[in-house]
Design a protein around this motif. Sequence first.
Motif, PDB file in Angstrom:
ATOM      1  N   ASP A   1       1.377  -6.270  53.816  1.00  0.00           N
ATOM      2  CA  ASP A   1       0.400  -7.360  53.798  1.00  0.00           C
ATOM      3  C   ASP A   1       0.303  -8.031  52.435  1.00  0.00           C
ATOM      4  O   ASP A   1      -0.325  -9.080  52.302  1.00  0.00           O
ATOM      5  N   ARG A   2       0.917  -7.452  51.404  1.00  0.00           N
ATOM      6  CA  ARG A   2       0.891  -8.054  50.067  1.00  0.00           C
ATOM      7  C   ARG A   2       2.264  -8.558  49.633  1.00  0.00           C
ATOM      8  O   ARG A   2       2.470  -8.859  48.455  1.00  0.00           O
ATOM      9  N   THR A   3       3.196  -8.633  50.578  1.00  0.00           N
ATOM     10  CA  THR A   3       4.541  -9.103  50.249  1.00  0.00           C
ATOM     11  C   THR A   3       4.979 -10.184  51.227  1.00  0.00           C
ATOM     12  O   THR A   3       4.606 -10.162  52.403  1.00  0.00           O
ATOM     13  N   ALA A   4       5.754 -11.118  50.724  1.00  0.00           N
ATOM     14  CA  ALA A   4       6.409 -12.139  51.545  1.00  0.00           C
ATOM     15  C   ALA A   4       7.846 -12.253  51.048  1.00  0.00           C
ATOM     16  O   ALA A   4       8.126 -12.023  49.864  1.00  0.00           O
ATOM     17  N   TRP A   5       8.735 -12.614  51.959  1.00  0.00           N
ATOM     18  CA  TRP A   5      10.164 -12.618  51.623  1.00  0.00           C
ATOM     19  C   TRP A   5      10.766 -13.959  52.006  1.00  0.00           C
ATOM     20  O   TRP A   5      10.583 -14.432  53.131  1.00  0.00           O
ATOM     21  N   GLU A   6      11.472 -14.560  51.061  1.00  0.00           N
ATOM     22  CA  GLU A   6      12.072 -15.873  51.286  1.00  0.00           C
ATOM     23  C   GLU A   6      13.541 -15.845  50.871  1.00  0.00           C
ATOM     24  O   GLU A   6      13.882 -15.336  49.795  1.00  0.00           O
TER      25      GLU A   6
END
Length: 215
Positions: free
Chosen positions: A90-95
């Motif tokens: 919930d504290r990470t995003a990946w691009e």
Amino acid sequence: MSSAPQPTRPAEFWEARYRDSDRVWSGRPNDLLVREVSGLTPGTALDLGCGEGGDAVWLAARGWRVTGVDISATALDRAAGHAAEAGVADRTAWERHELGETFPEGSFDLVSAHYLQSPVALDRPAVLRRAAGAVAPGGTLLLVLHAGWPSWQTRPPFDAEFPALDGILAELALPEGEWTVTTRETVRRPSLSPEGVEGHREDHVWRLVRNPAAG
């Protein structure tokens, strides 16, 4: 029978690198990230060239909200899996970005780039300038690059250009008075060859803080 030619396009090269191995990196955060960032107040972070997510997961576990960026979809899938295992999804995003071609939107309290050095095409000066531009006022830019081959590397596997300490600052072309350099040094650390030969490798480290009034 001759072997198939190695892919030379950056996306193909790095995707093959990750796809051909179950794990490329240790999963542990880079030591110099830990040293330089441990005292900072958590906020938003951008991890450029995040690989399988070791640095990003470590930051998220310490309260940062992290966007991890890599050229390889396989690496990003693994990073997302590691974040879920660590309880920080919930504290990470990946691009996925091919840096130099595209870049994530927004500004961040920390922009970290470790070892943006590649045997295939990479416009590092342009990437690092965009990295600096993504740092929010009062935020931190952390750059770590190899200063040369390991001491045991008698036959370099490819031609490489290693930066000088002052060279990177010149590449960044930062506006005068807008930044303070808080770390600028060369660090020697132990390095073990795949065959077990002991040696060392030197890394250059730059940590810069953007003036809170900038922007």
